[in-house]
Design an enzyme around this catalytic site. Structure first.
Site, PDB file in Angstrom:
ATOM      1  NE  ARG A  27      -3.677   0.198   2.902  1.00 62.24           N
ATOM      2  CZ  ARG A  27      -5.041  -0.538   2.482  1.00 62.24           C
ATOM      3  NH1 ARG A  27      -5.165  -1.601   1.918  1.00 62.24           N
ATOM      4  NH2 ARG A  27      -5.558   1.121   3.170  1.00 62.24           N
ATOM      5  CD  GLU A 485       2.585   5.750 -10.561  1.00 62.39           C
ATOM      6  OE1 GLU A 485       2.088   5.963  -9.742  1.00 62.39           O
ATOM      7  OE2 GLU A 485       1.974   5.023 -12.047  1.00 62.39           O
TER       8      GLU A 485
END
Ligand code: AGP
Length: 606
Positions: A27, A485
């Site tokens: 996560r 990213e």
């Protein structure tokens, strides 16, 4: 994004809590901590950085206690350090939290005036002291109900109490939380991934609910503190997906898995025998749908944009798309005959869920395109179209993007056919073409060494552009996002035709520019745009499809040719080299590819 785990057991829990925290690492986070109860004390240990730091800094094997909570934190309020890491504890309460408490400043002032001493900069610590304050005058359930009412904002909570060494309280508002059931122990977790290594029997809390988790009993309550009964779901166990196998990173595995995941998706929706698309139990007559709005964030938004192009090409439906964080605050004109489609890999993205919630409150038709079928967005939509990709662990989305556009394309074909806008013969031809996609992706994945060699140029440049027109434009945006990213270099996706309206000023000697120019209707125009940037010194990586006719242009730095297929399906193939480009750029930089800095796999805060 933050992750929560809690275990109430008949045996020591620290090892299982640590193992579960590692399942939550995907996560994205920047600190970790654990608290157990033993001998009437709260034993709290916390570290900045990875869960490994927790194990290196503390002797967790001797962290006693058959009940405990753990947390991986993605900083929202307060810098990432061991003081701001969760759990946060008072003398008798310890809390882990995912979400944002919007009225924490006011509550903190009230609590300080009542003698509470704060150690951290976090909003979460307010919860600990508020419960402690309310326990002075109320029994447990009442104190919890009162505290939850005083909190504004979103939370998933795990709470333990020094003088209640047999229970954990869980509470949910806006951030997902699940209960798991085991032998002589029960669990609390942010999602099924955290719990799947211990159980596949899961119950999800709904907004406003809280639960009391003991080793041999779980009770659920609504926000009025009234007991409620909840369903126990049995989840498919696919532990294998968690393992990287012999891949260096989950992302590498997930890129290479795409022929398989696309094949699975096709199998789920295509009836080979009847050459038909099966979308079972679609809850509306086709006449009830006059327009479509697609909503998502990040990569999921690019999937929405891709679907818009297909819908406009193959149907006459009016199509809108929106970024969820914009949609949720826009002055929307809700229409009963509009279908709202929510695209989300995790099914837990806060902005996308909030947009869905808004549509539900207006009784709109809602459809979720998700990978996690037990997720909040799936559970709260009228209809779900799973993408069947298996767990995507790498924060940068790859197989889920291809899965999303596959399911959206299948939906477009079905809608077009039912609206008599795609003839039966064309519909069946497109279905046949679709079935060749896994093999075409497999072949396109072979472009590996050539991309590795190219990738360092993008690392050394001060920025790069990704250009495309029509069907290739959403892929240009997705390719730029991947590079940004993963390798932390600036990259911008742009409509090729727009360059002369400003961004051409960015072009100078040596700037790498990716030009997506398959031989479709936009090919000649895009080649002209490519020549404009070459003329100003750009190093162009041209990505096109195989063809007998030569590309009419000089001074192209590099060319990659993907396999040939019908124009609808070229976007799938154009995506593959861009995923690899980003992967190899980041690999050369030595960055954490599966958990890029500052990012989270599921952004459950707005
Ligand atoms: C994409 O690589 C990113 N991980 C991010 O943009 C992601 O697509 C976005 O946060 C939406 O997530 P979701 O699909 O789980 O809703």
């Amino acid at each position: 994004m933050c992750g929560i785990i809690g275990i109430s057991s008949n045996k020591p829990v620290s090892a299982n809590i640590i193992n579960s925290l590692k399942k939550l690492e995907y996560r994205g986070y920047d600190s970790a901590g654990i608290a157990t109860l033993s001998n009437g004390e709260i034993n709290e240990v916390k570290s900045e950085g990875r869960v490994d730091n927790l194990e290196n800094n503390f002797d967790l094997k001797n962290l006693k206690g058959n009940i405990g909570i753990g947390h991986v934190r993605w900083a929202t309020h307060g810098i990432p350090n061991s003081v701001n890491a969760h759990p946060h504890s008072s003398h008798n309460v310890s809390v882990v939290h995912n979400g944002i408490i919007e009225n924490s400043t006011i509550l903190k002032k009230y609590l300080i005036n009542n003698g509470h001493i704060f150690k951290s900069q976090t909003d979460t610590e307010v919860i600990v002291h508020l419960i402690t304050e309310n326990l002075k005058t109320s029994e447990l359930e009442e104190a919890i109900t009162k505290t939850l009412k005083q909190l504004h904002g979103s939370f998933a909570l795990g709470i333990v109490f020094k003088d209640k060494p047999d229970l954990i309280i869980g509470a949910r508002r806006g951030s997902p939380l699940a209960v798991g059931y085991g032998p002589n122990e029960n669990y609390l977790g942010s999602d099924s991934y955290a719990l799947k290594s211990m159980t596949n029997k899961i119950t999800y809390l709904d907004d406003g609910e809280f639960c009391v988790v003991k080793k041999d009993q779980v009770l659920f309550f609504n926000e009025q503190g009234i007991k409620v009964n909840k369903k126990i779901l049995e989840l498919s166990s696919n532990e294998a997906s968690y393992d990287k196998g012999d891949y260096k990173h989950f992302m590498a595995k997930e890129i290479e898995e795409q022929p398989t995941t696309i094949k699975t998706g096709i199998k789920e929706y295509i009836d080979n025998f009847n050459k038909e698309i099966n979308i079972i139990n679609f809850p509306w007559e086709i006449e009830e749908i006059k327009s479509i709005t697609l909503i998502g964030c990040g990569t999921a938004y690019h999937s929405c944009l891709m679907a818009k192009y297909w819908l406009e090409e193959l149907t006459t439906l009016d199509v809108n798309i929106d970024i969820a964080s914009e949609f949720r605050y826009r002055k929307n004109r809700f229409k009963k005959d509009n279908l709202y489609v929510f695209v989300s890999q995790s099914g837990e993205t806060a902005d996308t869920y909030a947009a869905l919630d808004l549509c539900n409150k207006n009784s709109m038709k809602t459809c979720a395109v998700v990978n996690v079928i037990e997720s909040s967005i799936a559970r709260d939509s009228n209809f779900v179209l799973p993408i069947h990709c298996g767990p995507e662990i790498g924060v940068a989305s790859t197989k889920a993007f291809l899965g999303q556009i596959l399911v959206l394309y299948i939906l477009v074909l079905k809608l077009g056919f039912l609206r008599n806008e795609i003839s039966k013969s064309k519909y069946q031809k497109k279905i046949e073409d679709l079935k060749t996609l896994p093999v075409l992706i497999e072949k396109t994945l072979q472009h590996d060494n050539d991309i590795q060699a190219i990738s360092s140029t993008f690392n050394d440049a001060k920025g790069s552009m990704f250009l495309g027109r029509g069907f290739s434009y959403p892929i240009a945006l997705e390719g730029a996002l991947k590079l940004k990213e993963l390798s932390y270099v600036h990259a911008e996706g742009y409509p090729a035709g727009e360059m002369k309206h400003g961004p051409l000023a960015l072009i100078e000697e040596g700037i790498p520019v990716v030009v997506l120019a398959p031989r479709d209707n936009y090919y000649k125009k895009t080649i002209s745009n490519m020549q404009e940037v070459i003329a100003r010194g750009a190093k162009v990586l041209l990505i096109t499809n195989k063809s007998t006719d030569e590309v009419v242009s000089e001074n192209i730095w590099e060319t990659i040719e993907v396999e040939n297929t019908n124009d609808d399906l070229l976007p799938f193939l154009l995506t593959i080299p861009l995923q690899k480009l980003a992967y190899y750029s980041a690999l050369k930089k030595g960055y954490d590819i599966d958990k890029p800095r500052n990012l989270a796999k599921s952004v459950t805060v707005e």
